[in-house]
Design a protein around this motif. Structure first.
Motif, PDB file in Angstrom:
ATOM      1  N   ALA A 259       1.138  -1.333   0.557  1.00 40.07           N
ATOM      2  CA  ALA A 259       0.292  -0.439   0.098  1.00 40.07           C
ATOM      3  C   ALA A 259       0.929   0.704  -0.513  1.00 40.07           C
ATOM      4  CB  ALA A 259      -0.912   0.098   1.444  1.00 40.07           C
ATOM      5  N   CYS A 260       1.588   1.513   1.163  1.00 37.92           N
ATOM      6  CA  CYS A 260       3.052   2.248   0.560  1.00 37.92           C
ATOM      7  C   CYS A 260       3.286   2.629   0.025  1.00 37.92           C
ATOM      8  CB  CYS A 260       4.016   2.392   1.856  1.00 37.92           C
ATOM      9  SG  CYS A 260       3.125   1.924   4.010  1.00 37.92           S
ATOM     10  N   LEU A 261       3.884   1.592  -1.546  1.00 34.95           N
ATOM     11  CA  LEU A 261       4.598   1.912  -2.528  1.00 34.95           C
ATOM     12  C   LEU A 261       3.861   2.091  -3.665  1.00 34.95           C
ATOM     13  CD1 LEU A 261       7.133   0.835  -4.860  1.00 34.95           C
ATOM     14  CD2 LEU A 261       6.026  -0.768  -4.277  1.00 34.95           C
ATOM     15  N   ARG A 262       1.875   1.667  -3.704  1.00 31.36           N
ATOM     16  CA  ARG A 262       1.398   1.986  -4.338  1.00 31.36           C
ATOM     17  C   ARG A 262       0.522   4.167  -4.440  1.00 31.36           C
ATOM     18  NH1 ARG A 262      -2.775  -2.646  -3.765  1.00 31.36           N
ATOM     19  NH2 ARG A 262      -1.875  -4.377  -5.341  1.00 31.36           N
ATOM     20  N   ILE A 263       0.604   3.697  -3.139  1.00 29.37           N
ATOM     21  CA  ILE A 263       0.434   5.566  -2.258  1.00 29.37           C
ATOM     22  C   ILE A 263       1.615   5.979  -2.811  1.00 29.37           C
ATOM     23  CG2 ILE A 263       0.051   7.067  -0.392  1.00 29.37           C
ATOM     24  CD1 ILE A 263      -1.445   4.987   0.783  1.00 29.37           C
ATOM     25  N   ALA A 264       3.025   5.352  -2.668  1.00 34.08           N
ATOM     26  CA  ALA A 264       4.163   6.428  -3.223  1.00 34.08           C
ATOM     27  C   ALA A 264       3.744   7.058  -4.487  1.00 34.08           C
ATOM     28  CB  ALA A 264       4.919   6.083  -2.633  1.00 34.08           C
ATOM     29  N   ALA A 265       3.529   6.224  -5.353  1.00 36.75           N
ATOM     30  CA  ALA A 265       3.449   6.160  -7.008  1.00 36.75           C
ATOM     31  C   ALA A 265       2.136   7.079  -7.506  1.00 36.75           C
ATOM     32  CB  ALA A 265       2.953   4.298  -7.562  1.00 36.75           C
ATOM     33  N   GLY A 266       1.265   6.754  -6.554  1.00 29.28           N
ATOM     34  CA  GLY A 266       0.382   8.118  -7.127  1.00 29.28           C
ATOM     35  C   GLY A 266       0.719   9.164  -6.484  1.00 29.28           C
ATOM     36  N   ALA A 267       1.761   9.631  -5.737  1.00 26.95           N
ATOM     37  CA  ALA A 267       1.116  10.039  -4.920  1.00 26.95           C
ATOM     38  C   ALA A 267       3.148  11.383  -5.577  1.00 26.95           C
ATOM     39  CB  ALA A 267       1.634  10.994  -2.938  1.00 26.95           C
ATOM     40  N   LEU A 268       3.942  10.749  -5.906  1.00 28.37           N
ATOM     41  CA  LEU A 268       5.255  10.998  -6.371  1.00 28.37           C
ATOM     42  C   LEU A 268       4.975  10.901  -8.066  1.00 28.37           C
ATOM     43  CD1 LEU A 268       7.696   9.620  -4.439  1.00 28.37           C
ATOM     44  CD2 LEU A 268       6.920  11.653  -4.210  1.00 28.37           C
ATOM     45  N   LEU A 269       4.819  10.429  -8.938  1.00 26.74           N
ATOM     46  CA  LEU A 269       4.703  10.343 -10.362  1.00 26.74           C
ATOM     47  C   LEU A 269       4.257  11.431 -11.143  1.00 26.74           C
ATOM     48  CD1 LEU A 269       4.756   6.426 -10.721  1.00 26.74           C
ATOM     49  CD2 LEU A 269       6.953   7.709 -10.877  1.00 26.74           C
ATOM     50  N   PRO A 270       4.670  11.495 -11.995  1.00 23.35           N
ATOM     51  CA  PRO A 270       2.922  13.169 -12.816  1.00 23.35           C
ATOM     52  C   PRO A 270       1.768  12.225 -13.380  1.00 23.35           C
ATOM     53  CG  PRO A 270       5.461  12.697 -14.452  1.00 23.35           C
ATOM     54  CD  PRO A 270       5.717  11.638 -12.910  1.00 23.35           C
ATOM     55  N   MET A 271       1.022  12.759 -12.835  1.00 32.41           N
ATOM     56  CA  MET A 271      -0.618  12.106 -13.347  1.00 32.41           C
ATOM     57  C   MET A 271      -0.681  11.272 -14.484  1.00 32.41           C
ATOM     58  SD  MET A 271      -2.956  11.202 -11.581  1.00 32.41           S
ATOM     59  CE  MET A 271      -3.046  12.903 -10.190  1.00 32.41           C
ATOM     60  N   PRO A 272      -0.417  11.810 -15.498  1.00 35.84           N
ATOM     61  CA  PRO A 272      -0.226  11.127 -16.701  1.00 35.84           C
ATOM     62  C   PRO A 272       0.430   9.562 -16.987  1.00 35.84           C
ATOM     63  CG  PRO A 272       0.449  12.773 -17.703  1.00 35.84           C
ATOM     64  CD  PRO A 272       0.708  12.997 -16.102  1.00 35.84           C
ATOM     65  N   LEU A 273       1.092   9.096 -15.470  1.00 37.46           N
ATOM     66  CA  LEU A 273       2.442   7.769 -15.318  1.00 37.46           C
ATOM     67  C   LEU A 273       1.382   7.280 -14.451  1.00 37.46           C
ATOM     68  CD1 LEU A 273       5.751   9.143 -15.502  1.00 37.46           C
ATOM     69  CD2 LEU A 273       4.084   8.162 -18.188  1.00 37.46           C
ATOM     70  N   VAL A 274       0.137   8.027 -14.078  1.00 35.88           N
ATOM     71  CA  VAL A 274      -0.290   7.277 -12.672  1.00 35.88           C
ATOM     72  C   VAL A 274      -1.314   5.287 -12.917  1.00 35.88           C
ATOM     73  CG1 VAL A 274      -1.648   7.470 -10.159  1.00 35.88           C
ATOM     74  CG2 VAL A 274       0.100   9.392 -11.169  1.00 35.88           C
ATOM     75  N   TYR A 275      -1.159   6.193 -14.594  1.00 37.31           N
ATOM     76  CA  TYR A 275      -2.466   4.703 -14.689  1.00 37.31           C
ATOM     77  C   TYR A 275      -1.620   4.041 -14.816  1.00 37.31           C
ATOM     78  CZ  TYR A 275      -5.755   2.020 -17.990  1.00 37.31           C
ATOM     79  OH  TYR A 275      -6.250   1.623 -18.612  1.00 37.31           O
ATOM     80  N   TYR A 276      -0.650   3.755 -15.728  1.00 33.33           N
ATOM     81  CA  TYR A 276       0.788   2.503 -15.610  1.00 33.33           C
ATOM     82  C   TYR A 276       1.291   2.024 -14.876  1.00 33.33           C
ATOM     83  CZ  TYR A 276      -0.453   5.132 -20.607  1.00 33.33           C
ATOM     84  OH  TYR A 276      -1.392   5.171 -21.867  1.00 33.33           O
ATOM     85  N   ALA A 277       1.153   2.798 -13.657  1.00 35.03           N
ATOM     86  CA  ALA A 277       1.907   2.418 -12.719  1.00 35.03           C
ATOM     87  C   ALA A 277       1.413   1.872 -11.986  1.00 35.03           C
ATOM     88  CB  ALA A 277       2.920   3.502 -11.948  1.00 35.03           C
ATOM     89  N   PHE A 278      -0.247   2.064 -11.479  1.00 32.37           N
ATOM     90  CA  PHE A 278      -1.273   1.423 -10.600  1.00 32.37           C
ATOM     91  C   PHE A 278      -1.261  -0.054 -11.090  1.00 32.37           C
ATOM     92  CE2 PHE A 278      -3.810   5.179  -8.780  1.00 32.37           C
ATOM     93  CZ  PHE A 278      -2.779   4.866  -7.609  1.00 32.37           C
ATOM     94  N   TRP A 279      -1.186   0.228 -12.467  1.00 31.78           N
ATOM     95  CA  TRP A 279      -1.632  -1.419 -13.349  1.00 31.78           C
ATOM     96  C   TRP A 279      -0.374  -2.135 -12.902  1.00 31.78           C
ATOM     97  CZ3 TRP A 279      -4.991  -4.552 -16.605  1.00 31.78           C
ATOM     98  CH2 TRP A 279      -6.432  -3.887 -16.498  1.00 31.78           C
ATOM     99  N   ALA A 280       0.671  -1.575 -13.445  1.00 32.54           N
ATOM    100  CA  ALA A 280       2.603  -2.322 -13.034  1.00 32.54           C
ATOM    101  C   ALA A 280       1.886  -3.325 -11.115  1.00 32.54           C
ATOM    102  CB  ALA A 280       3.318  -1.863 -13.284  1.00 32.54           C
ATOM    103  N   LEU A 281       1.520  -2.436 -10.629  1.00 34.45           N
ATOM    104  CA  LEU A 281       1.548  -2.715  -9.350  1.00 34.45           C
ATOM    105  C   LEU A 281       0.219  -3.301  -8.753  1.00 34.45           C
ATOM    106  CD1 LEU A 281       2.766   0.418  -7.901  1.00 34.45           C
ATOM    107  CD2 LEU A 281       4.108  -1.593  -7.925  1.00 34.45           C
ATOM    108  N   GLY A 282      -0.757  -3.887  -9.683  1.00 33.70           N
ATOM    109  CA  GLY A 282      -1.743  -4.762  -9.546  1.00 33.70           C
ATOM    110  C   GLY A 282      -2.929  -4.168  -9.251  1.00 33.70           C
ATOM    111  N   VAL A 283      -2.699  -2.278  -9.091  1.00 37.25           N
ATOM    112  CA  VAL A 283      -4.376  -2.042  -9.439  1.00 37.25           C
ATOM    113  C   VAL A 283      -4.793  -1.241 -10.312  1.00 37.25           C
ATOM    114  CG1 VAL A 283      -5.356  -0.002  -8.653  1.00 37.25           C
ATOM    115  CG2 VAL A 283      -3.188  -0.704  -7.550  1.00 37.25           C
ATOM    116  N   ARG A 284      -6.214  -1.637 -10.798  1.00 38.15           N
ATOM    117  CA  ARG A 284      -6.587  -2.467 -11.901  1.00 38.15           C
ATOM    118  C   ARG A 284      -7.677  -0.885 -11.795  1.00 38.15           C
ATOM    119  NH1 ARG A 284      -2.989  -4.519 -13.043  1.00 38.15           N
ATOM    120  NH2 ARG A 284      -2.549  -6.703 -13.246  1.00 38.15           N
TER     121      ARG A 284
END
Length: 505
Positions: A259-284
């Motif tokens: 969860a910490c990794l997923r939240i960090a990805a959403g908070a730190l990455l540019p928003m256009p990349l968050v969609y792909y980061a979530f998919w890579a981390l198992g968030v559909r």
């Protein structure tokens, strides 16, 4: 059970017609409920009132409880479960779990044949080995029980000791004595039970019926219950069997790091990349419909107001993920921790209509904005009443239907610390969100065309409800917290659920 078949007839042989003046006395586990084991419900109390360590303590003692239950005495096994789940826990916390958490799980396990007979009788009594404090709220508020007799747990300075009061666990002869004390010389017409320790009280009834053990029998559907559970609380999505309880305990440390990794990805990455980061981390994240193009400050146009159904406080974040750009959100309440880790701007509403209206207008001049007009989350397939404030501020309205999926933990709470809501959502092995952009509200249906703000709000509520196959209700945020704080948390009678009758802001 062979002896039971010789002494008592099957529940299938019990006629339910014309029982309005009859009294019924029924056991709970294995009789009113399909499941014979009370472990899942003790586990719910342990986790929701005491946390993961309390659940682990209960799980470690459950083999001892099972051995005593099956080889020594039913009473001894239940005493171990009560001690493991209750010892040192605040009585108010147990009552809160019994009122706000357990009814959802109990109502999904109701035995159809037992309910057919129980609901047909004019006076309803339940005798159970479970602690009365744990089951009374469900039995009285949802099943219409007039009298609940269960094991009484001793307390000290507002906390449960884990020990039971005399005469002990309500099984066998203790059940018979309790029934005799309650009914005197006029025993109930019907007695329902499922095991040998129920025979003493069943023998006192004029008619007695055994409920055969059939785990595969289908539970009573929720639409057949007198009341449907709309508001409920608790973190666990599924009823925790011993195996699932062990899985939860083992998963929590792994899930928290994930969860910490997923939240960090959403908070730190540019928003256009968050969609792909979530998919890579198992968030559909599934996106449906066609969203409107972004509005810039230089265009001079007012921003679009996205009107979202409210499932968790993460709704605006997944809206932004679906759009690929950060969309500020106005909200009634958000914890400081959630504000700190949020990748989008969040603005608190003051609940003063004039102040909030001025603030929203200013934000819309700067660009697009998101709002959840229900004002609070709802876990069940219902939409709460929409506030009409947003309809007074702009005609650029785009409804958004939000749906999420959680397999282990709920990402919302009414009783707990809301700051942990994002963590619990992202602790699910594979959480999912579906974001459906609906058509912009036609100009002829807006305030600019002479429609009232209430009409606009109700129209959007109906559109989103139809998309999600949800029902519209007139319940509000206040109703939810009132229900979870002390009332039964149910819907009104069925006729009041019709959208034309209850919708209106």
């Amino acid at each position: 059970m062979a002896m039971a078949a010789a002494c008592f007839r099957s529940i299938h042989d019990c006629a339910s017609a014309g029982r309005e003046n009859d009294a019924v006395a029924a056991d709970m586990d294995g009789t009113l409920l399909r499941g014979r084991s009370s472990f899942p419900y003790f586990a719910l109390v342990a986790f929701e009132a005491g946390g993961a360590l309390r659940l682990l303590f209960l799980l470690l003692l459950s083999p001892l409880a099972g051995f005593l239950y099956y080889f020594i005495s039913e009473s001894a096994g239940i005493r171990v479960l009560i001690f493991a789940a209750f010892a040192g826990v605040r009585v108010s916390d147990i009552e809160s779990v019994a009122r706000a958490v357990l009814p959802k799980f109990y109502s999904g396990d109701l035995h159809p044949e037992s309910w057919r007979v129980f609901s047909a009788c004019g006076k309803r009594c339940v005798l159970t080995a479970n602690p009365r404090i744990m089951v009374e709220a469900f039995l009285k508020d949802f099943l219409g029980a007039d009298l609940v007799m269960g094991t009484e747990v001793s307390t000290f300075k507002g906390r449960a000791t884990g020990f039971v009061k005399p005469p002990g666990v309500l099984v066998g002869k203790n059940k018979a004595a309790a029934l005799r004390a309650a009914f005197g010389d006029t025993p109930p017409e019907i007695g329902l039970g499922d095991r040998r320790t129920d025979f003493p009280f069943m023998s006192l009834c004029k008619e007695s019926y055994i409920v055969p053990e059939k785990p595969e029998v289908k539970a009573v559907s929720v639409d057949k219950l007198p009341k449907a559970v709309i508001f409920h609380d608790g973190r666990l999505v599924q009823k925790p069997t011993p195996f699932l309880a062990l899985l939860i305990i083992l998963w929590i440390p792994v899930g928290f790091l994930l969860a910490c990794l997923r939240i960090a990805a959403g908070a730190l990455l540019p928003m256009p990349l968050v969609y792909y980061a979530f998919w890579a981390l198992g968030v559909r994240v599934t996106v449906k419909g066609t969203p409107p193009p972004p509005v810039t400050k230089s265009s001079g146009n007012s921003g679009v107001l996205f009107i979202c159904s409210h499932r968790t406080l993460l709704d605006p974040i997944f809206l932004s993920t679906a759009l690929g750009r950060p969309i500020p959100a106005v909200t009634y309440s958000v914890s400081r921790l959630s504000e700190m880790i949020s990748p989008i701007k969040t603005v608190r509403l003051s609940r003063d209509r004039a102040t909030d209206a001025a603030m929203i207008r200013k934000l819309l001049q700067e660009g697009d904005l998101a709002i959840c007009p229900e004002g609070t989350t709802c876990r069940e397939p219902f939409l709460l009443r929409f506030s009409s404030l947003f309809a007074e501020l702009t005609d650029e309205l785009v409804p958004v239907a939000m749906v999420n999926r959680m397999s282990m933990f709920h990402g919302t709470t009414a009783r707990g610390w809301k700051g942990m809501d994002p963590f619990y959502f992202f602790m699910n092995p594979s959480p999912a969100y579906e974001v459906t952009f609906l058509s912009k509200v036609p100009s002829q249906l807006t305030r600019g065309a002479g429609k009232s703000s209430h009409d606009v709000a109700n129209y959007i509520q109906r559109v989103i409800a139809a998309t999600l196959s949800y029902e519209c209700t007139a319940f509000t945020r206040k109703d939810k917290y009132t229900a979870l704080a002390g009332n039964d948390g149910t819907v009104p009678e069925k006729p009041q659920l019709k959208p034309k009758q209850v919708m209106g802001c």
